[in-house]
Write an enzyme that holds these catalytic residues in place. Structure first.
Site, PDB file in Angstrom:
ATOM      1  N   HIS A  96      57.055  12.264  -3.442  1.00  0.00           N
ATOM      2  CA  HIS A  96      56.038  11.653  -2.585  1.00  0.00           C
ATOM      3  C   HIS A  96      56.509  10.257  -2.134  1.00  0.00           C
ATOM      4  O   HIS A  96      57.150   9.538  -2.893  1.00  0.00           O
ATOM      5  CB  HIS A  96      54.719  11.550  -3.354  1.00  0.00           C
ATOM      6  CG  HIS A  96      53.574  11.166  -2.492  1.00  0.00           C
ATOM      7  ND1 HIS A  96      53.316   9.855  -2.151  1.00  0.00           N
ATOM      8  CD2 HIS A  96      52.640  11.910  -1.857  1.00  0.00           C
ATOM      9  CE1 HIS A  96      52.260   9.809  -1.354  1.00  0.00           C
ATOM     10  NE2 HIS A  96      51.821  11.050  -1.162  1.00  0.00           N
ATOM     11  N   GLU A 167      55.607  15.301   5.294  1.00  0.00           N
ATOM     12  CA  GLU A 167      54.633  14.221   5.190  1.00  0.00           C
ATOM     13  C   GLU A 167      55.284  12.919   5.657  1.00  0.00           C
ATOM     14  O   GLU A 167      55.888  12.184   4.853  1.00  0.00           O
ATOM     15  CB  GLU A 167      54.113  14.085   3.761  1.00  0.00           C
ATOM     16  CG  GLU A 167      52.977  13.077   3.688  1.00  0.00           C
ATOM     17  CD  GLU A 167      52.220  13.146   2.378  1.00  0.00           C
ATOM     18  OE1 GLU A 167      51.107  13.680   2.365  1.00  0.00           O
ATOM     19  OE2 GLU A 167      52.759  12.679   1.369  1.00  0.00           O
TER      20      GLU A 167
HETATM   21  P1  PGA Z   1      46.294  10.748   3.109  1.00  0.00           P
HETATM   22  O1  PGA Z   1      47.367  10.891   1.923  1.00  0.00           O
HETATM   23  O2  PGA Z   1      45.755  12.132   3.371  1.00  0.00           O
HETATM   24  O3  PGA Z   1      45.272   9.788   2.602  1.00  0.00           O
HETATM   25  O4  PGA Z   1      47.058  10.240   4.279  1.00  0.00           O
HETATM   26  C1  PGA Z   1      48.241  11.970   1.869  1.00  0.00           C
HETATM   27  C2  PGA Z   1      49.235  11.792   0.749  1.00  0.00           C
HETATM   28  O5  PGA Z   1      49.641  10.653   0.495  1.00  0.00           O
HETATM   29  O6  PGA Z   1      49.652  12.786   0.112  1.00  0.00           O
END
Ligand code: PGA
Length: 259
Positions: A96, A167
């Protein structure tokens, strides 16, 4: 072909107490009756809450937000996949952005964690797209580098055990701007990741591997991602801390997905 969709809540270091965690989890669980045969749903609370929540949840699966690459031993502060698997934990988020940016986690470390997690039959949820100052234009280069380095030592025959997430760090709601990607951008990068997987395992096998989108997904924008069959689900941060909001995200992905 559509894969069964998967929606994962990443609670990060929230909430403060086990009572709140239980209330939130139960409130999502109660709303799950409508969807449990249409999509898979998991929540990833802080480690401490996993044992208690494992006793309450039936429809919702459990995930962790990180793990060690070691099994046991003198590794102060770490939690191993073998320990997690004793509490019905099925998923573990790896790589992450917040781990990379705040704790200096490298692709090499992520690779070792992937290996140990799979050895313990946890499903790694591998995030691609996190790097300090990453820009929208550079995402393919970044994703391809992280993909290569995180999977360098992982046997291709094990790739199907991984859930991938695109992401982009700039889309995470708590980052400076925190603007979600457009559905089109998410599809472009998810298709790109799928093409990288296909180079290793072939097109047919690559099509069955789940690739999610993460970054500011919530009830108001879920439809713009769920609408695309290329997007197999979502990794949800802030909206995953509100039962109603998270349920609406699930509803949208379940409505437009396959069983
Ligand atoms: P968010 O976070 O949906 O608040 O943007 C996603 C994540 O960090 O996995």
């Amino acid at each position: 072909m559509r894969n069964r969709r998967l929606i994962i809540a990443n609670w990060k270091m929230n909430p403060l107490s086990i009572d709140e965690a239980r209330r939130l989890a139960m409130s999502i669980e109660h709303r799950m009756h409508q969807f449990h045969n249409k999509a898979d749903v998991a929540v990833c609370p802080p480690f401490l809450f996993l044992p208690a929540l494992s006793q309450y949840l039936h429809f919702i699966k459990l995930g962790a937000q990180n793990c060690s690459w070691e099994e046991t031993g003198p590794f102060t502060g770490e939690v191993s996949p073998g320990q997690l698997s004793q509490y019905r934990v099925e998923y573990v988020i790896l790589g992450h952005s917040e781990r990379r940016l705040n704790f200096g986690e490298s692709d090499g470390a992520v690779m070792l964690k992937l290996f140990e997690a799979m050895k313990r039959k946890l499903t790694p949820v591998l995030c691609l797209g996190g790097e300090k100052n990453a820009k929208k234009e550079g995402m393919k280069r970044l994703v391809s580098k992280q993909f290569k380095d995180c999977l360098a030592g992982i046997d291709k025959k094990d790739w199907h055990k991984i859930v991938f997430v695109y992401e982009p760090v700039w889309a995470i709601s708590t980052m400076s701007k925190g603007e979600p990607a457009t559905g089109e951008h998410a599809v472009e990068l998810i298709s790109y990741i799928r093409s990288l997987i296909a180079k290793g395992v072939g097109k047919h096998a690559a099509a069955t591997i789940k690739i999610l989108y993460g970054g500011s997904v919530n009830r108001t924008n879920a439809a713009q991602f769920a609408h695309f069959e290329e997007i197999d689900g979502a990794l949800v941060g802030a909206a995953g801390l509100e039962a109603e909001n998270f349920t609406e995200v699930i509803r949208e992905f379940a409505r437009t997905g396959s069983n």
